[in-house]
Design a protein around this motif. Structure first.
Motif, PDB file in Angstrom:
ATOM      1  N   THR A 196       8.685  -2.297  -7.427  1.00  0.00           N
ATOM      2  CA  THR A 196       7.475  -3.128  -7.369  1.00  0.00           C
ATOM      3  C   THR A 196       6.219  -2.276  -7.514  1.00  0.00           C
ATOM      4  O   THR A 196       5.267  -2.670  -8.193  1.00  0.00           O
ATOM      5  N   GLU A 197       6.201  -1.083  -6.886  1.00  0.00           N
ATOM      6  CA  GLU A 197       5.029  -0.219  -6.982  1.00  0.00           C
ATOM      7  C   GLU A 197       4.917   0.393  -8.372  1.00  0.00           C
ATOM      8  O   GLU A 197       3.821   0.497  -8.938  1.00  0.00           O
ATOM      9  N   ASP A 219       3.459  -2.140 -10.646  1.00  0.00           N
ATOM     10  CA  ASP A 219       2.020  -2.324 -10.443  1.00  0.00           C
ATOM     11  C   ASP A 219       1.229  -1.237 -11.177  1.00  0.00           C
ATOM     12  O   ASP A 219       0.238  -1.509 -11.875  1.00  0.00           O
ATOM     13  N   LEU A 242       9.374   5.963  -6.616  1.00  0.00           N
ATOM     14  CA  LEU A 242       8.638   4.780  -6.162  1.00  0.00           C
ATOM     15  C   LEU A 242       9.531   3.544  -6.211  1.00  0.00           C
ATOM     16  O   LEU A 242      10.396   3.417  -7.093  1.00  0.00           O
ATOM     17  N   SER A 295      -4.087   4.055  -2.791  1.00  0.00           N
ATOM     18  CA  SER A 295      -2.629   4.054  -2.777  1.00  0.00           C
ATOM     19  C   SER A 295      -2.160   3.485  -1.443  1.00  0.00           C
ATOM     20  O   SER A 295      -2.958   3.340  -0.509  1.00  0.00           O
ATOM     21  N   PRO A 296      -0.849   3.171  -1.328  1.00  0.00           N
ATOM     22  CA  PRO A 296      -0.339   2.617  -0.073  1.00  0.00           C
ATOM     23  C   PRO A 296      -0.696   3.503   1.122  1.00  0.00           C
ATOM     24  O   PRO A 296      -0.756   4.731   0.991  1.00  0.00           O
ATOM     25  N   LYS A 351      -3.727  -1.143  -1.514  1.00  0.00           N
ATOM     26  CA  LYS A 351      -3.155  -1.532  -2.799  1.00  0.00           C
ATOM     27  C   LYS A 351      -3.319  -0.402  -3.804  1.00  0.00           C
ATOM     28  O   LYS A 351      -4.252   0.379  -3.756  1.00  0.00           O
ATOM     29  N   TRP A 352      -2.360  -0.318  -4.739  1.00  0.00           N
ATOM     30  CA  TRP A 352      -2.454   0.671  -5.810  1.00  0.00           C
ATOM     31  C   TRP A 352      -3.641   0.348  -6.711  1.00  0.00           C
ATOM     32  O   TRP A 352      -3.874  -0.809  -7.098  1.00  0.00           O
TER      33      TRP A 352
END
Length: 725
Positions: free
Chosen positions: A156-157, A160, A153, A192-193, A196-197
């Protein structure tokens, strides 16, 4: 059950089971109805079992749909039309198990103030020898399944997801609960993408309320995420520090697709040398702030690890936190506890993968040097040293692990479960010989204490067969799968999902030893049961269809094989989408079939389609991507488009050398094809050098008399003759 608290008692559902209608459960509710002005009304809901969506050591998880009735409009809308029901089998032979731990945690964290962080429970109920927990159903599945065949990943993800896990852990720790089995399989995905997560924590089977003065506690969980103190390398400290370490391991894997410590030996080295694998993080492009944060989670000593509340104020996490959303509490009391026994968890659940469907038993057709074969695992036989190590001629052999420190004398069933789970963990880390040892150890004691036909014994037999299959020891694997199948048919019935796994597995092992007619019969038997139990479009059934096609191809029934391959591809496109790795595997397999029957233009189209998706989903250097690149080049060569073929085959060979090394049998096969393309282009000196290299590798790997070796020798003679002329 033991004496229960008011919190648990109030969440119990009034329940009855309807006979003669499959599995249908009716819940009765007493509630007021302000809309009609009635003080008390009695309503009922009928829930019908649909399919099994997960399982574990003590039971299964089922998808259920509401087919009749319902509560008040507001409550019914909240509950939804489907739910997940965890069924825990209360086997008294496994000793006394405190189910109150799980029920108390679930009831507590199903309150509306916590529901953004935790999988919500709708209540619990009992059956004969069973405990049921009704929960919200998150169809995307868990973090392990989601990321299994995806690249690492972006930071940034990963940040999160880490923030959301921390938010949940902070709530748990604030309320005196430690999860103690935090892992990707217990982190469920609500969205999930490209959305938003949104993740939620699940499976409180090991959750324990931490209370001073209660004496030593028992710890359990998943070995891969064990903190150093759980292995006995470090003195125990804060009970909550176990969760923090596990979060660090999860974050490391999200960022790198690799474990921080793949085995206990590396963890022990960290304990003695205190050298953390920071280089893997830097190679993945992780920022210094991210590295510093991860190191604070995975401090060697538990009392040195950052707390959940402090982690939420860390500079790496802080930008994600809404303004005025939390109050950081400094100096949270840390209550020490004592580690005693390692025992198995309750059944965890997973909406995508059953724990009993190991990937190695359901692989599709990958690349090979001649006819593509349906197996992606290790080829050939295990080394003599490995074989001697796993035969146990004079007792039980043990790998370097926590069990080196524990005397194996009259172990309990919970210890058998731990050995089995450690085998699964080792298998998932691709440490297959070590996994085989643990499965043999668990199997020997389970058979002795529980009996040959106990479902736990049969589970260890199945996994032992899976390990042998992965090692290329197909005849031994066949014996294990046959034993597992016979036992499961007797204990569970012919159409139980676990029985069908063993049926498919036996077919795969028969295929690998060339007994294609018997393999075909097994796959057809598995398909019949899967359609009945799982439905015609279930992903496991599509796997069996794929293998059936391979068996038909080997039997020379080409028209039937093509029809079955196309059925598998169409089904996977429908169920999984065009870019799912399994769908791309079916696309490649259909191309391989078309190549073998001489339909090279159609094969080229299939390989291009597979390759485009694999580069996007798996990356350029993935083994499957490299394989499709090679077979695209081979198709172009057969079509006489030699320059295009040479460029693509060169790229495939470079990728194969990088992935598998210079001496792998597939690598030397790729070398042969590149030499053939250079020969067709009239570049005889280059062709001679490449073919000589291929020949040396094949003689070393395959032997002098193998048909591929002989073919390369003929091409080399032709190149020499043309160069001289």
């Amino acid at each position: 059950m033991e004496q229960i608290s008011d919190l648990i008692r109030d969440s119990k559902l009034e329940t009855r089971f309807l006979p003669h209608c499959g599995v249908e459960t009716v819940h009765t509710f007493r509630e007021s109805d302000p809309a009609s002005g009635q003080r008390l009304v009695i309503r009922s809901e009928h829930w019908q079992r649909q399919r099994r969506i997960g399982g574990g050591g003590f039971g299964s998880v089922w998808l259920e749909r509401r087919v009749k009735g319902g509560r008040s409009a507001a409550t019914a809308a909240q509950d939804g039309a489907v739910r997940a029901v965890k069924q825990i089998d209360m086997d008294t032979r496994l000793g006394s198990i405190d189910y109150n731990r799980e029920l108390e945690a679930i009831a507590k964290f199903s309150h509306s103030r916590y529901e953004h962080c935790f999988v919500k429970s709708f209540g619990w109920y009992e059956g004969p020898g069973q405990l049921f927990i009704a929960m919200e159903y998150l169809e995307i599945g868990d973090l392990f399944t989601y990321s299994y065949q995806k690249p690492a990943l972006p930071e940034t993800e990963a940040k999160d997801i880490t923030y959301q896990i921390l938010d949940g852990l902070d709530m748990m720790h604030e309320n005196g609960f430690a999860h103690r089995d935090l892992k990707p399989g217990n982190i469920l995905i609500k969205s999930s993408p490209p959305a938003k997560w949104w993740v939620k924590l699940a499976d409180f089977g090991i959750t324990k309320r931490i209370e001073e003065g209660h004496g030593p506690s028992t710890t359990k969980g998943t070995p891969r995420y064990f903190a150093p103190e759980m292995w006995g390398f470090i003195e125990p400290g804060s009970a909550y520090a176990i969760d923090i370490w596990a979060l660090g391991e999860i974050l490391f894997e999200m960022l790198t697709k690799k474990p921080a410590f793949a085995n206990t030996g590396l963890l022990a080295r960290y304990q003695t040398q205190e050298q953390f694998p920071v280089a893997k993080l830097r190679d993945a492009g992780v920022s210094q702030q991210g590295i510093d944060f991860l190191l604070s989670l995975m401090c060697l000593h538990p009392n040195d690890r950052i707390t959940a509340s402090s982690a939420l104020s860390n500079v790496w996490i802080q930008p994600l936190i809404p303004q005025n959303s939390i109050t950081v509490i400094q100096g949270k009391p840390e209550i020490p506890y004592q580690i005693t026994t390692v025992t198995e968890e309750f059944a965890s659940w997973d909406t995508e993968l059953s724990v009993e469907v190991p990937k190695t038993v359901v692989h599709d057709l990958p690349s090979s040097t001649t006819t593509p074969q349906p197996e992606n695992g290790t080829q050939g036989k295990a080394s003599e040293a490995q074989r001697k190590e796993t035969l146990f001629p004079s007792g039980i052999s043990r790998p370097q692990s926590i069990h080196e420190q524990v005397e194996a004398f009259d172990p309990s069933p919970t210890e058998f479960a731990t050995w089995h789970k450690e085998g699964v963990s080792l298998y998932n880390q691709n440490q297959i010989p070590e996994a085989e040892i643990m499965f043999r150890k668990a199997l020997q004691w389970r058979a002795k204490v529980l009996g040959n036909d106990h479902r736990d014994t049969l589970l260890s037999i199945q996994w032992l067969g899976t390990s042998l299959f992965k090692l290329g020891r197909y005849e031994e694997a066949e014996a294990m799968f046959r034993q597992a199948l016979e036992g499961r048919e007797k204990v569970l019935g012919n159409d139980h999902p676990d029985t069908l796994v063993s049926t498919h597995s036996l077919g795969a092992s028969l295929f690998q030893v060339g007994r294609y007619e018997e393999a075909e019969a097994m796959f057809r038997k598995a398909l019949q049961g899967q359609e009945k139990v799982l439905g015609s479009d279930h992903r496991d059934r599509l796997v069996s269809i794929q293998w059936l096609g391979a068996s038909l191809f080997k039997l020379g029934r080409y028209e039937e094989a093509e029809a079955v391959f196309r059925q598998a591809l169409e089904g996977r496109e429908k169920v999984l989408g065009n870019d799912h790795p399994d769908t791309l595997g079916s696309t490649h397999s259909l191309g391989a079939y078309l190549f073998q029957v001489g339909r090279y233009e159609e094969a080229e189209a299939m390989f291009r389609q597979a390759l485009e998706g694999q580069k996007k989903v798996l990356g350029h250097d993935h083994r499957d991507t490299v394989g499709s690149t090679h077979w695209l080049g081979a198709s172009l060569l057969k079509l006489g488009r030699y320059e295009e073929a040479e460029a693509i085959l060169q790229r495939a060979l470079e990728g194969q050398e990088k992935v598998l090394g210079h001496d792998h049998r597939d690598t030397v096969g790729f070398t042969h094809w590149l030499g053939a393309s250079l020969l067709e282009l009239g570049r005889y000196e280059e062709a001679e050098a490449i073919l000589q290299r291929a020949l040396e590798g094949q003689e070393k790997v395959l032997g002098h008399d193998h048909r591929d070796t002989r073919s390369t020798r003929e091409y080399l003679d032709l190149a020499l003759a043309r160069r001289r002329s």
